[in-house]
Design an enzyme around this catalytic site. Structure first.
Site, mmCIF file in Angstrom:
data_model
loop_
_atom_site.group_PDB
_atom_site.id
_atom_site.type_symbol
_atom_site.label_atom_id
_atom_site.label_comp_id
_atom_site.label_asym_id
_atom_site.label_seq_id
_atom_site.Cartn_x
_atom_site.Cartn_y
_atom_site.Cartn_z
ATOM 1 N N ARG A 308 0.835 -1.207 0.000
ATOM 2 C CA ARG A 308 0.000 0.000 0.000
ATOM 3 C C ARG A 308 0.872 1.261 0.000
ATOM 4 O O ARG A 308 0.457 2.303 -0.500
ATOM 5 C CB ARG A 308 -1.000 0.000 1.163
ATOM 6 N N GLU A 711 -10.018 5.677 6.967
ATOM 7 C CA GLU A 711 -8.587 5.990 6.984
ATOM 8 C C GLU A 711 -8.179 7.306 6.318
ATOM 9 O O GLU A 711 -7.282 7.991 6.816
ATOM 10 C CB GLU A 711 -7.810 4.843 6.330
HETATM 11 N N1 MTE Z 1 -12.554 4.693 14.316
HETATM 12 C C1 MTE Z 1 -12.693 4.303 15.604
HETATM 13 N N2 MTE Z 1 -13.477 5.024 16.421
HETATM 14 N N3 MTE Z 1 -12.044 3.194 16.075
HETATM 15 C C2 MTE Z 1 -11.215 2.456 15.272
HETATM 16 O O1 MTE Z 1 -10.647 1.456 15.723
HETATM 17 N N4 MTE Z 1 -10.237 2.171 13.021
HETATM 18 C C3 MTE Z 1 -9.849 2.856 11.797
HETATM 19 C C4 MTE Z 1 -11.040 3.586 11.200
HETATM 20 N N5 MTE Z 1 -11.686 4.390 12.186
HETATM 21 C C5 MTE Z 1 -11.053 2.862 13.909
HETATM 22 C C6 MTE Z 1 -11.774 3.993 13.463
HETATM 23 C C7 MTE Z 1 -9.303 1.957 10.791
HETATM 24 S S1 MTE Z 1 -7.688 1.523 10.875
HETATM 25 C C8 MTE Z 1 -10.062 1.483 9.768
HETATM 26 S S2 MTE Z 1 -9.417 0.504 8.568
HETATM 27 C C9 MTE Z 1 -11.493 1.776 9.680
HETATM 28 O O2 MTE Z 1 -11.958 2.619 10.721
HETATM 29 C C10 MTE Z 1 -12.246 0.450 9.724
HETATM 30 O O3 MTE Z 1 -13.614 0.621 9.694
HETATM 31 P P1 MTE Z 1 -14.417 0.923 8.329
HETATM 32 O O4 MTE Z 1 -13.915 -0.042 7.321
HETATM 33 O O5 MTE Z 1 -15.809 0.706 8.721
HETATM 34 O O6 MTE Z 1 -14.108 2.330 7.953
HETATM 35 N N1 HPA Z 2 -5.766 -2.585 3.945
HETATM 36 C C1 HPA Z 2 -5.975 -2.917 5.216
HETATM 37 N N2 HPA Z 2 -5.811 -4.116 5.679
HETATM 38 C C2 HPA Z 2 -5.400 -5.059 4.842
HETATM 39 C C3 HPA Z 2 -5.156 -4.786 3.502
HETATM 40 C C4 HPA Z 2 -5.348 -3.478 3.026
HETATM 41 O O1 HPA Z 2 -5.175 -3.161 1.847
HETATM 42 N N3 HPA Z 2 -4.741 -5.916 2.937
HETATM 43 C C5 HPA Z 2 -4.739 -6.844 3.915
HETATM 44 N N4 HPA Z 2 -5.133 -6.335 5.062
HETATM 45 MO MO1 MOS Z 3 -7.280 -0.368 9.192
HETATM 46 S S1 MOS Z 3 -5.255 -0.053 9.342
HETATM 47 O O1 MOS Z 3 -7.188 -1.092 7.604
HETATM 48 O O2 MOS Z 3 -7.509 -1.651 10.268
#
Ligand code: MTE
Ligand code: HPA
Ligand code: MOS
Length: 758
Positions: A308, A711
């Site tokens: 990534r 993210e």
């Molecule tokens: N927000 C909160 N409150 N707590 C979390 O642990 N994780 C982050 C983001 N926002 C997180 C968060 C990360 S690393 C990711 S990948 C996404 O939320 C995952 O959730 P989503 O795929 O529903 O966005």
């Molecule tokens: N993003 C987050 N988590 C992951 C990914 C990615 O692209 N690939 C495998 N785990």
């Molecule tokens: Mo988020 S770093 O893809 O859990």
């Protein structure tokens, strides 16, 4: 779409009623599992003596790798990580033994009685040192577009440099942990604080040497994951499960904060080289970068994170000639792992540093170069995907317009002429982030919906609620599809026996993947109900049926059916009121052999303006404002999305400014508690934080055209680094400031007075 629903967990969180792993009522006879971890970062185990510890009253048993019934292997991508160390240890904090006790205090006491003798081996903590010694966790990767060699020879300006970005502790409020109990038929049930229930299930099955069907994983919710529980929840699950399975008693394994910080991996630090070439018109013609990723002692998710980084190496810019290379370096630190952004931020920081370095050398504002090279529709990214529905320039132009960047520049300049010991700095930070797991296979999800005979609905998906509000969005999907009140819908825990083979909740894709699977399930039930209505009420196939506010309308006229009696009648007629939905993202693909393809469903865009003030006597700073224009698509839940944006920004600022992970040369974590590791608090967040929702139609690949938001906002925080750097340069133009984040107050103070007399 009811956009006023907010976050359905809010009330539970503030009243303390939300249930986490440690809140689950435990069974009588529960055992405590404490991990005995390596006190040395690298060495050969000569002897371990735990006989005295095992004799202690209240100690039930002490397990070593020899007691593992199946494989001593927890590696997710590459099988290179034992659950318990066998003959060697590779980092401080590596689990060696499991102390199983009747209560926690006894386990603590027993820990002190264990004697371990380790013959030390050389310790590597720096990724470049590891690379020089050929210590790599996975094959290196290279993305190539155009021909940098020829392009550099045609550039008017070429600049080179080096950057460093630090690690970051996920610091979820709820630490890692699992509670397991044995079940009949030699099975085990585990409550786990994990983003990846199936990953825990798979790991436990491997460690126990049983089929995955013998392992049930249930996740009520997480008190945060931030990537730290995508893969690293598995070992805690496996430890609790192994004890429960072997001793036939319930067992809990939850580390304390300092144990969690010591034993688990963090965001991968990177050390990188860049070379950027521009023409006389400040167009970036060529870009070359080499990334040295500090992977830690085992691969964990680092190979995927590495990938990534390459995908985001050119951020929001169109550069015709690019070669970017990345190495995943093996060091004697805890295996580093996912953290919001997943390598993307590390790649983008280098690109922004290269532009900043070019701008400073050419004595122009960086935003001139940034805007001139912004990507647009039809541009090809270094990995082959062609940009569509590009919002990069729209976000940038709207941000510079509504936040009046030209007058901000003047105000900052004026302030700096008027103040000797306070200096302001500003920066603009564009973001372009690809949405999908970069591993195409992982972009799939399933959901299970039951409509009960009283009209209430139970919903299970593969989505894990970790504070990001995905359950609220799932509720909206069902309420919207069925035309019923959210009060009728219950979101069940995430459970591997109800929804199998889940991808982790990660990559910001949880709502898209699970939401679309859920929509599929709801639509199946709705179709059955509508054909039932047609057979009951009308012979005309062309009638338009709708359910609004729980009333069934036929051609816009209210019928005799409301949701409740419809369900009752349908049930009497033996209509199937349950459905399983499935979704796999269409179109996406990636061919690793040529490093080209179309890996992302879509991209998310935005631009942040950051303004800071540095106290030039103390080296401290305040973030005056972060002002963002962000592309949410057509947001389905504005308060959840705004919360994600604000939280991400603050977390990104923390990574770039105050959060400093320090290991000494022995691989010992010095920033091992909240007293030595500072994360942003209410006093350090930006005084002003404005987020403007860019007005667009959204993207069909996103659930209800509401783009993924988890993210991307984190990377706006990179702007804080450059704004602070600029403020320091306003005080001391001769300062030689490395492109090394975090730019802590300590580093700021050094830069303000170095060389002395600035
Ligand atoms: N927000 C909160 N409150 N707590 C979390 O642990 N994780 C982050 C983001 N926002 C997180 C968060 C990360 S690393 C990711 S990948 C996404 O939320 C995952 O959730 P989503 O795929 O529903 O966005
Ligand atoms: N993003 C987050 N988590 C992951 C990914 C990615 O692209 N690939 C495998 N785990
Ligand atoms: Mo988020 S770093 O893809 O859990």
């Amino acid at each position: 779409m009811d956009n006023t629903i907010g976050n359905i967990d809010a009330a539970g969180h503030v009243t303390g009623r939300s249930i986490y792993v440690d809140d689950i009522p435990v069974m009588e006879g529960m055992l405590f599992v404490k991990v005995f971890d390596s006190p040395i970062a690298h060495g050969r185990i000569i002897s371990i003596d735990f006989s005295a510890a095992e004799q202690m009253e209240g100690i039930v048993k002490i397990f070593s790798y020899k007691d593992i019934p199946g494989q001593n292997q927890i590696g997710g991508i590459i099988p290179d990580e034992p659950l318990l160390a066998d003959h060697e240890v590779h980092y401080r904090g590596q689990p060696v033994l499991l102390i199983v006790a009747e209560n926690e205090d006894t386990a603590e006491e027993a820990f002190k009685e264990i004697k371990i003798e380790i013959e030390p081996l050389p310790i590597i903590t720096d990724p470049r040192d590891a690379f020089a010694q050929g210590k790599l966790l996975s094959p290196s990767r290279k993305f190539v577009m155009g021909d940098v060699k020829t392009a550099f020879s045609n550039c008017k300006y070429i600049f080179e440099g080096q950057t460093e970005s630090g690690g970051q502790e996920q610091l979820y409020l709820e630490t890692q942990g699992a509670y397991a109990y044995p079940n009949e038929h030699d099975s085990v049930k585990i409550f786990s604080s994990t983003q990846g229930p199936t990953q825990v299930q798979r790991t436990v099955a491997r460690v126990l040497g049983v089929g995955m069907n013998k392992v049930e994983v249930d996740v009520p919710r997480l008190g945060g994951g931030f990537g730290g529980k995508e893969d690293q929840a598995s070992s805690w699950g496996a430890m609790a499960a192994m004890v429960a399975w072997i001793l036939k008693r319930p067992a809990k394994c939850i580390p304390h904060r300092m144990e969690d910080m010591r034993m688990t991996g963090k965001r991968n630090p990177y050390s990188s080289d860049f070379k950027i070439g521009l023409d006389g018109d400040l167009k970036i013609i060529a870009y070359e970068a080499t990334f040295y990723q500090n992977g830690g002692a085992a691969a964990d998710l680092s190979p995927a994170i590495l990938e990534r980084t390459l995908f985001h190496a050119t951020n929001s810019y169109h550069i015709p000639h690019v070669t970017v290379t990345a190495h995943s370096c093996k060091t004697n630190l805890p295996p580093n792992t996912a953290f919001r952004g997943f390598g993307g931020p590390q790649g983008m920081f280098v690109m922004e540093a290269a532009i900043d370095h070019a701008a400073k050398s050419l004595k122009v504002d960086p935003d001139i170069i940034q805007r001139k090279n912004m990507m647009d529709n039809g541009d090809e990214l270094p990995y082959g995907q062609i940009i569509k529905e590009c919002q990069a320039k729209n976000c940038w132009d709207e941000a510079t317009d509504i936040y009046n960047v030209e007058s901000v520049k003047k105000e900052v300049e004026w302030f700096n002429t008027q103040n000797q010991f306070y200096k302001k700095g500003w920066s603009l930070m564009p973001v372009c982030f690809g949405i999908s797991f970069t591993n195409t296979m992982m972009n799939q999800a399933r959901a299970l919906v039951h409509v009960y005979s009283d009209g209430t609905v139970g919903v299970s998906t593969g989505a894990v609620e970790m504070g990001q509000g995905v359950n609220s969005k799932m509720l909206q999907v069902v309420a919207t599809c069925f035309g019923i009140s959210p009060q009728k819908i219950k979101l069940e825990t995430t459970n591997t026996t109800r929804v199998a083979n889940t991808s982790p909740s990660a990559a910001s894709s949880t709502a898209d993947l699970n939401g679309k699977a859920l929509l599929d399930a709801c639509n199946q039930i709705k179709e059955r109900l509508f054909s039932f209505i047609k057979t009951e009420l009308t012979d005309n196939e062309d009638e338009i049926i709708e359910i609004k506010d729980e009333v069934v309308y036929i051609n816009d006229e209210a019928s005799i059916f409301n949701w409740k009696n419809l369900i009752q009648q349908a049930f009497m007629k033996r209509i199937n009121l349950s459905a399983k939905g499935h979704y796999a993202t269409p179109i996406i693909n990636f061919d690793k052999t040529i490093e080209k393809g179309h890996p992302f469903a879509y991209h998310v865009y935005g631009t942040a303006l950051t303004i800071v003030t540095v106290d030039c006597l103390r080296g401290t700073y305040e973030i005056d404002a972060v002002k963002v224009v962000h592309d949410f698509g057509s947001s389905m839940n504005r308060s959840v999305d705004l919360g994600q944006c604000e939280g991400g920004i603050v977390q990104g600022i923390g990574w770039m400014t105050m959060e400093e992970i320090i290991y000494n040369e022995e691989g010992k974590l010095l920033s091992n508690a909240l007293s030595t590791y500072k994360i942003p608090d209410i006093y350090s967040v930006p005084k002003t934080l404005d987020v403007k929702f860019l007005n667009t139609d959204g993207n069909d690949m996103a659930i209800f055209k509401s783009k993924a938001v988890g993210e991307p906002p984190l990377m706006y925080g990179i702007g804080a680094y450059f704004a602070i750097r600029n403020a320091v340069l306003a005080f001391n133009p001769a300062a030689d400031i490395a492109y090394a984040a975090p730019i802590t107050p300590e580093k700021v103070l050094m830069a303000l007075y170095n060389p002395v007399g600035g």
